[in-house]
Write an enzyme that holds these catalytic residues in place. Structure first.
Site, PDB file in Angstrom:
ATOM      1  N   HIS A   1       1.286  35.238  20.040  1.00 52.62           N
ATOM      2  CA  HIS A   1       1.784  34.229  19.096  1.00 52.62           C
ATOM      3  C   HIS A   1       2.783  34.960  18.210  1.00 52.62           C
ATOM      4  CE1 HIS A   1       1.004  31.005  15.886  1.00 52.62           C
ATOM      5  NE2 HIS A   1       1.643  31.951  15.228  1.00 52.62           N
TER       6      HIS A   1
ATOM      7  N   ASP B   1      -0.712  23.734  23.953  1.00 52.67           N
ATOM      8  CA  ASP B   1      -1.050  24.419  22.703  1.00 52.67           C
ATOM      9  C   ASP B   1      -1.813  23.508  21.757  1.00 52.67           C
ATOM     10  OD1 ASP B   1      -1.300  26.221  20.646  1.00 52.67           O
ATOM     11  OD2 ASP B   1       0.735  25.984  19.918  1.00 52.67           O
TER      12      ASP B   1
HETATM   13 ZN   LIG Z   1       0.010  30.090  18.690  1.00 58.00          ZN
END
Ligand SMILES: [Zn+2]
Length: 332
Positions: free
Chosen positions: A181, A307
């Site tokens: 991320h 996501d």
């Molecule tokens: Zn993420």
């Protein structure tokens, strides 16, 4: 039990198929995929797929199932029910549960509960650091032994480059990728939308593309140093596309995903107060979005993921766009 799916367009990248085909399924197994007209005189149950796409089960390698710890939002059962309703037969779930999936016991719990649900296949992703705190490595080997298929602190960046280096070295021995991320928290500076004229007009603090780009440049560098496999989660910037293009040309073992919201929305179109557009990384500018589409077409972006919990709006939008009618779980 026999089922035939007639008159659909079969899209099956593994077999390079994108053409009208009829499909014969026997006892849950795809037995034959033939030109239209071959199966009309069978005794099977017939599904008419006229004007529909027939595809193998979709795989979403970036979902957030909320069990353990946030069962009021979603459980492994409701999450996988939602997944199969949308055509997704395999999902890989991130580690930011409560407790965090940072040890073998939590990984085994997820595997076990998913087995009980017996719907989509669930592949847990283990945390990179203990408690997702970014300070010390989690029990990586133990989680991989218990069924984790990848490692990630997703939801948070790993700001400590040395910790990322050690994790990449460890994971290359375990032969699993690290999903990253990418967000430099100092550059992101508590921003809530893309940095640019729209943020300025709305009086909101912006997040520059650079917050993502510098981290991706760092992790490409560390992949080169360690030989570890890096998977870039929810890529959103055109600058990162350029970095990835170069790294792939070099032969680094890099894979990349983006999400439907980065391909469909644009920051210029975000109205005042529309908090449903708030996501991380933020929705970028229109011109940037077009570069993402090009990268999908070029294969620089390898996959599109949600996501999200399967129940949340972005995936629902995805499902509606494709007008998914039903799922037959099969083994080819
Ligand atoms: Zn993420």
């Amino acid at each position: 039990m026999k089922i035939v799916i007639l008159n659909g367009t079969v899209i099956d990248p593994a077999n390079n198929t994108n053409t009208p085909r009829d499909v014969l399924i026997e006892d849950g197994i795809v037995r034959a995929v033939e030109k239209p007209g071959m199966f009309r005189k069978t005794d099977a149950e017939v599904i008419d797929a006229s004007s529909l796409i027939v595809a193998p089960g979709f795989v979403d390698i970036h979902v957030h199932l909320r069990e353990p710890g946030q069962e009021y939002k979603e459980t492994l059962l409701t999450g996988t029910q939602s997944a199969v309703a949308g055509g997704f037969t395999s999902v890989a779930c991130m580690a930011n549960t409560n407790p965090v999936n940072d040890n073998g016991a939590v990984t085994r719990y997820i595997v076990e509960r998913a087995r009980e649900a017996n719907l989509a296949r669930v592949f847990p992703i283990g945390a990179l650091s203990k408690g997702l705190k970014g300070e010390e490595l989690a029990s990586l080997g133990e989680m991989v032994d218990s069924g984790a298929v990848a490692i990630s602190d997703d939801g948070r960046p790993v700001m400590n480059a040395n910790l990322m280096r050690r994790a990449l070295e460890y994971c290359s021995m375990l032969n699993v990728p690290i999903s990253v991320h990418e967000e430099d928290l100092h550059l992101a500076g508590g921003g809530v939308m893309n940095e640019g004229p729209t943020a300025l007009r709305l009086g909101l603090r912006g997040i520059p593309n650079a917050a993502e780009d510098v981290m991706i440049a760092r992790d490409i560098t560390l992949a080169r140093l360690t030989g570890g496999r890096v998977h870039i989660a929810h890529l959103s910037t055109r600058g990162a596309v350029a970095l990835v293009r170069q790294a792939k040309a070099e032969g680094l073992p890099l894979t990349v995903e983006t999400c439907p919201h980065y391909l469909t929305f644009a920051s210029e179109d975000v109205p005042d107060g529309a908090t449903q557009f708030k996501c991380c990384p933020p929705v970028r500018e229109r011109e940037n979005r077009e570069k993402l589409w090009e990268a999908v077409a070029d294969g620089i972006i390898d996959m599109i993921v949600s996501d999200h919990s399967p129940c949340t709006p972005a995936l629902k939008m995805q499902q509606q766009e494709f007008k998914i009618q039903g799922v037959v779980e099969t083994q080819a």
